[in-house]
Each structure stands twice: as C-alpha cells, then as structure tokens.
Design an enzyme around this catalytic site. Structure first.
Site, PDB file in Angstrom:
ATOM      1  N   HIS A   1      52.378  30.717 -94.773  1.00 45.54           N
ATOM      2  CA  HIS A   1      51.669  29.906 -93.614  1.00 45.54           C
ATOM      3  C   HIS A   1      51.915  29.453 -92.210  1.00 45.54           C
ATOM      4  CE1 HIS A   1      51.160  26.238 -95.134  1.00 45.54           C
ATOM      5  NE2 HIS A   1      52.062  26.561 -96.290  1.00 45.54           N
TER       6      HIS A   1
ATOM      7  N   CYS B   1      54.857  26.209-100.115  1.00 51.08           N
ATOM      8  CA  CYS B   1      55.529  26.661 -99.409  1.00 51.08           C
ATOM      9  C   CYS B   1      56.331  27.240 -98.007  1.00 51.08           C
ATOM     10  CB  CYS B   1      53.557  27.208 -98.621  1.00 51.08           C
ATOM     11  SG  CYS B   1      52.368  27.306-100.162  1.00 51.08           S
TER      12      CYS B   1
END
Length: 237
Positions: free
Chosen positions: A190, A206
């Site tokens: 992301h 992440c």
C-alpha cells in the site's frame, strides 16, 4: 548482310537481358539482411529529470498528492529498473524483506525495483500468495487484533467502517491485498504519506510505498499476480 545484322542485333538484345539480370541480381544480393533487435529497457538509477517527474505532485482520483522530497531518501530506494536477481517468472512480485526492496519481474531478464518499508513486527509471514484484491483510495479498516493493542484505533475498526480515503489515510492511494489458500493474510502492499519511513521497519505488518510508487506498481500488477515473500537472503529460483 541481313544474317550478320540479325546475329548482332540478337547478341545485343541477349547481352542487354543478361546485363539487366546481372544488375538485378546484384541489387537483390547486395541488400543487407535485417536482423530484428529486441527492445532495450533502460537499466539503472533514474537521472535528475526522471526523478523530478516520478516524484512530482500529482492529482489522482480527486486527491492532490504532494511532491516527494526524494533528495532526502537514500537513492538506492528510488524506483528503478535492474537486472532481475530473483529468477522468478515475469509478472511475479518478490519482496526482499531484509533489504527493503520489492521487485516486479519483467520479461527479458529485468525487474522494476521499489524501495519499501516493512512492518515493525518483522513481517513474519513468508511464502507465496496471490494479489486477490486491488483497491484505489481504500478505506483503512483496522483489524480487531490491532485494536486490542491500540484501543484508540477502535473508531477505525472494521465494525466502525474504517477511515475515509484520503491523503492522510495510512493505506495511501492504492492497496493490494495478499491472500494465501483463499484466506486474507491481513498483509497489504500500500501507499503511505510517510515517505520518511521508506527503507525502515516502521509500518504494522504491511509493505509500504511512497504514494507515487504505489501508483506505478498498481499499473504493473494484475489481479491474482503471484507474490513471493522472502524473510532471509533472496533465494533465486
């Protein structure tokens, strides 16, 4: 006399034809063989003009992303094409966790490499998965496990509907969701407004990009792309 004239005329005509054929033959055989040359992609760090263009302010989806002060980022983390070090098939995504790189393998032995930030917990998941879902300007929906650790995030929980998309949203301009065996791993590729984190272990579980790089990655990665995550030294296939 007529016979001699006829022979001379015939010789001239035949000679002309032979010369024409010879010239035609030279014309044909003298043409060089054209060998197709494979298209070459530029490899190596981008120059200053490219950097300015890649990390300039950009409008996307109604949101204005600010320019990235790339001069303050280690140059090895600039988006750049390199000789593929992974040995994986084209269109495979490879995460090199220790070195904070992500590769998208291309045909012809090259790969696009991005500098990333990896989760604070060391991104303990390792193995293979697929990009099951892709989302432009996603909502940030905090899983219950994270809410348990940080109760202040309850207002952004799945039950509460998450955080609205925007330039302050921790998932940034794009999110790609990693699944394994049909199950959400809860790990994402992301964007992020926190460009200072690139090259560090700063996000929670992440793989984080500057927004301009996640926009580029999004155009290169299709649904169900294979992703391989390495915790140790990058192992070539």
């Amino acid at each position: 006399m007529p016979t001699s004239f006829s022979l001379s005329r015939r010789s001239f005509v035949l000679g002309s034809v032979s010369m024409t054929a010879a010239l035609a033959g030279c014309s044909t055989t003298s043409q060089p063989n054209v060998v197709p040359v494979a298209a070459q992609r530029p490899i190596g760090p981008p120059d200053e003009a490219e950097l300015q263009a890649r990390y300039a302010a950009v409008e996307d989806g109604g949101y204005q992303l600010p320019a990235i002060p790339y001069q303050q980022i280690d140059p090895k983390y600039y988006r750049q094409r390199v000789i593929d070090p992974t040995g994986e098939k084209p269109n495979t995504i490879v995460v090199d966790t220790p070195n904070r790189f992500l590769y998208v393998v291309e045909p012809g032995g090259t790969a696009m490499r991005y500098g990333v930030s990896i989760g604070r917990d060391g991104f303990m998941w390792e193995g293979e998965g697929v990009i099951q879902w892709r989302q432009p300007w996603p909502r940030w929906k905090v899983p219950d496990e994270m809410v348990a650790r940080q109760p202040s995030l309850a207002r952004y929980s799945v039950k509460a509907g998450g955080m609205e998309p925007g330039i302050k949203n921790p998932l940034g301009a794009r999110a790609l969701y990693i699944f394994k065996d049909g199950q959400d791993t809860l790990y994402r590729l992301h964007g992020s407004p926190e460009w200072k984190s690139i090259g560090t272990a700063a996000s929670s579980g992440c793989v984080r990009f500057v927004n301009q790089d996640i926009l580029d990655l999004y155009t290169r990665v299709p649904y169900h792309a294979r992703i391989v995550v390495h915790q140790g030294s990058l192992r070539t296939a």
